[in-house]
Write an enzyme that holds these catalytic residues in place. Sequence first.
Site, PDB file in Angstrom:
ATOM      1  N   TYR A 123       3.423   9.027 -11.419  1.00 23.62           N
ATOM      2  CA  TYR A 123       2.493   8.240 -10.590  1.00 23.62           C
ATOM      3  C   TYR A 123       1.686   7.262 -11.444  1.00 23.62           C
ATOM      4  CZ  TYR A 123      -1.144   7.431  -7.042  1.00 23.62           C
ATOM      5  OH  TYR A 123      -2.017   6.862  -6.137  1.00 23.62           O
ATOM      6  N   ASN A 166       0.804  -1.217   0.000  1.00 20.02           N
ATOM      7  CA  ASN A 166       0.000   0.000   0.000  1.00 20.02           C
ATOM      8  C   ASN A 166       0.843   1.276   0.000  1.00 20.02           C
ATOM      9  OD1 ASN A 166      -2.492   1.730   0.972  1.00 20.02           O
ATOM     10  ND2 ASN A 166      -0.888   2.024   2.512  1.00 20.02           N
TER      11      ASN A 166
HETATM   12  P1  NDP Z   1      -0.985   8.474   2.479  1.00 21.27           P
HETATM   13  O1  NDP Z   1       0.006   9.458   1.943  1.00 21.27           O
HETATM   14  O2  NDP Z   1      -2.062   8.944   3.392  1.00 21.27           O
HETATM   15  O3  NDP Z   1      -0.228   7.234   3.161  1.00 21.27           O
HETATM   16  C1  NDP Z   1       0.831   6.607   2.505  1.00 21.27           C
HETATM   17  C2  NDP Z   1       1.559   5.729   3.494  1.00 21.27           C
HETATM   18  O4  NDP Z   1       2.690   5.143   2.821  1.00 21.27           O
HETATM   19  C3  NDP Z   1       2.099   6.502   4.676  1.00 21.27           C
HETATM   20  O5  NDP Z   1       1.963   5.746   5.846  1.00 21.27           O
HETATM   21  C4  NDP Z   1       3.570   6.672   4.300  1.00 21.27           C
HETATM   22  O6  NDP Z   1       4.453   6.792   5.380  1.00 21.27           O
HETATM   23  C5  NDP Z   1       3.848   5.358   3.620  1.00 21.27           C
HETATM   24  N1  NDP Z   1       5.045   5.433   2.797  1.00 21.27           N
HETATM   25  C6  NDP Z   1       5.375   6.389   1.886  1.00 21.27           C
HETATM   26  N2  NDP Z   1       6.562   6.121   1.345  1.00 21.27           N
HETATM   27  C7  NDP Z   1       7.007   4.984   1.919  1.00 21.27           C
HETATM   28  C8  NDP Z   1       8.186   4.198   1.774  1.00 21.27           C
HETATM   29  N3  NDP Z   1       9.159   4.556   0.927  1.00 21.27           N
HETATM   30  N4  NDP Z   1       8.330   3.082   2.520  1.00 21.27           N
HETATM   31  C9  NDP Z   1       7.369   2.717   3.406  1.00 21.27           C
HETATM   32  N5  NDP Z   1       6.221   3.423   3.578  1.00 21.27           N
HETATM   33  C10 NDP Z   1       6.050   4.537   2.853  1.00 21.27           C
HETATM   34  O7  NDP Z   1      -1.604   7.785   1.179  1.00 21.27           O
HETATM   35  P2  NDP Z   1      -3.027   7.085   0.944  1.00 21.27           P
HETATM   36  O8  NDP Z   1      -3.469   6.368   2.163  1.00 21.27           O
HETATM   37  O9  NDP Z   1      -3.919   8.062   0.301  1.00 21.27           O
HETATM   38  O10 NDP Z   1      -2.618   6.046  -0.209  1.00 21.27           O
HETATM   39  C11 NDP Z   1      -2.308   4.683   0.056  1.00 21.27           C
HETATM   40  C12 NDP Z   1      -2.125   3.981  -1.272  1.00 21.27           C
HETATM   41  O11 NDP Z   1      -3.313   4.117  -2.054  1.00 21.27           O
HETATM   42  C13 NDP Z   1      -0.988   4.535  -2.121  1.00 21.27           C
HETATM   43  O12 NDP Z   1      -0.337   3.491  -2.799  1.00 21.27           O
HETATM   44  C14 NDP Z   1      -1.702   5.415  -3.105  1.00 21.27           C
HETATM   45  O13 NDP Z   1      -0.975   5.588  -4.298  1.00 21.27           O
HETATM   46  C15 NDP Z   1      -2.975   4.632  -3.325  1.00 21.27           C
HETATM   47  N6  NDP Z   1      -4.079   5.407  -3.850  1.00 21.27           N
HETATM   48  C16 NDP Z   1      -4.618   6.437  -3.135  1.00 21.27           C
HETATM   49  C17 NDP Z   1      -5.677   7.145  -3.657  1.00 21.27           C
HETATM   50  C18 NDP Z   1      -6.323   8.262  -2.926  1.00 21.27           C
HETATM   51  O14 NDP Z   1      -7.252   8.853  -3.498  1.00 21.27           O
HETATM   52  N7  NDP Z   1      -5.935   8.601  -1.714  1.00 21.27           N
HETATM   53  C19 NDP Z   1      -6.226   6.827  -4.975  1.00 21.27           C
HETATM   54  C20 NDP Z   1      -5.585   5.724  -5.620  1.00 21.27           C
HETATM   55  C21 NDP Z   1      -4.564   5.050  -5.065  1.00 21.27           C
HETATM   56  P3  NDP Z   1       4.803   8.214   6.062  1.00 21.27           P
HETATM   57  O15 NDP Z   1       3.718   8.428   7.048  1.00 21.27           O
HETATM   58  O16 NDP Z   1       6.126   7.980   6.702  1.00 21.27           O
HETATM   59  O17 NDP Z   1       4.851   9.231   4.971  1.00 21.27           O
END
Ligand code: NDP
Length: 246
Positions: free
Chosen positions: A154, A89
């Site tokens: 992305y 995720n």
């Molecule tokens: P958030 O930015 O709210 O959360 C992303 C999470 O990923 C955070 O906990 C972040 O950690 C963690 N993260 C980022 N980079 C890394 C890394 N290099 N290694 C480990 N952990 C990492 O995103 P969302 O909850 O919105 O999105 C979750 C997923 O859903 C993503 O893959 C996103 O692309 C996908 N998505 C989201 C959509 C949306 O509308 N929100 C739509 C379509 C897909 P930290 O807290 O340290 O930054």
Amino acid sequence: MSFQGKVAVVTGGARGIGRAIAAELAAGGATLALVDVLLDVAETTAAEFRAQGVEAAAFAANVANPDDVNRMCDEVIARFGKIDLLVNNAGITRDNLIMRMKESDWDAVIAVNLKGTFNCIKAVTRPMMKAHFGRIVNIASVVGVMGNAGQANYSASKAGVIGLTKTAAKELASRNITVNAVAPGYIQTEMTEKVSEAAREAFLTNIPLGRGGLPEDVAKAVRFLCSEDAAYITGQVLHVDGGMVM
Ligand code: NDP
């Protein structure tokens, strides 16, 4: 839907969609391994789950770094004995039009979203193959299917995740490991808070169900794909987007 006795690794599980996924799997009885770049961020969320009686622990790893990911998987197995479920995720955005996109922003998004997913799948492959069981769910995006101006890095990363999902599904099927993707549309999280008002309006007018999605909408689809009910489903992309792409 029981995940009793199952160990789930959720990357980016500390907040947003990842946290909602972790909550759904825990509600079914799963033990949680929450992965984040910073240990204290994941630990705060893990402690909140433990306070609700869930067996949960935090693990630090930058998913873009294979050494980090291998160490994290070893730590999870040392702590909980195995990995049954993997939810890839963790994801980031660095939006800009192609003509203005910095090479570093292209590289960062591909490294976390696409290579990070590959690193985690590769790391769990051996233990899952030995166990003759595994459920892997990769979080893609509708923009990996339809493209989106300003998101070349992305959308390419998420299209790559879809191709990777299908290949991993074919390679691992004989060992009873399913690999599927969930493609969320516009979901209300911190990630989409960064989107401009105009872009938000444009998204919403293109959603037949007339609302943005909630992290829980995505989490329920992931729960299904991790469950026994989805045992005969692999290599698929399940859209959770209010009908945005059909
Ligand atoms: P958030 O930015 O709210 O959360 C992303 C999470 O990923 C955070 O906990 C972040 O950690 C963690 N993260 C980022 N980079 C890394 C890394 N290099 N290694 C480990 N952990 C990492 O995103 P969302 O909850 O919105 O999105 C979750 C997923 O859903 C993503 O893959 C996103 O692309 C996908 N998505 C989201 C959509 C949306 O509308 N929100 C739509 C379509 C897909 P930290 O807290 O340290 O930054």
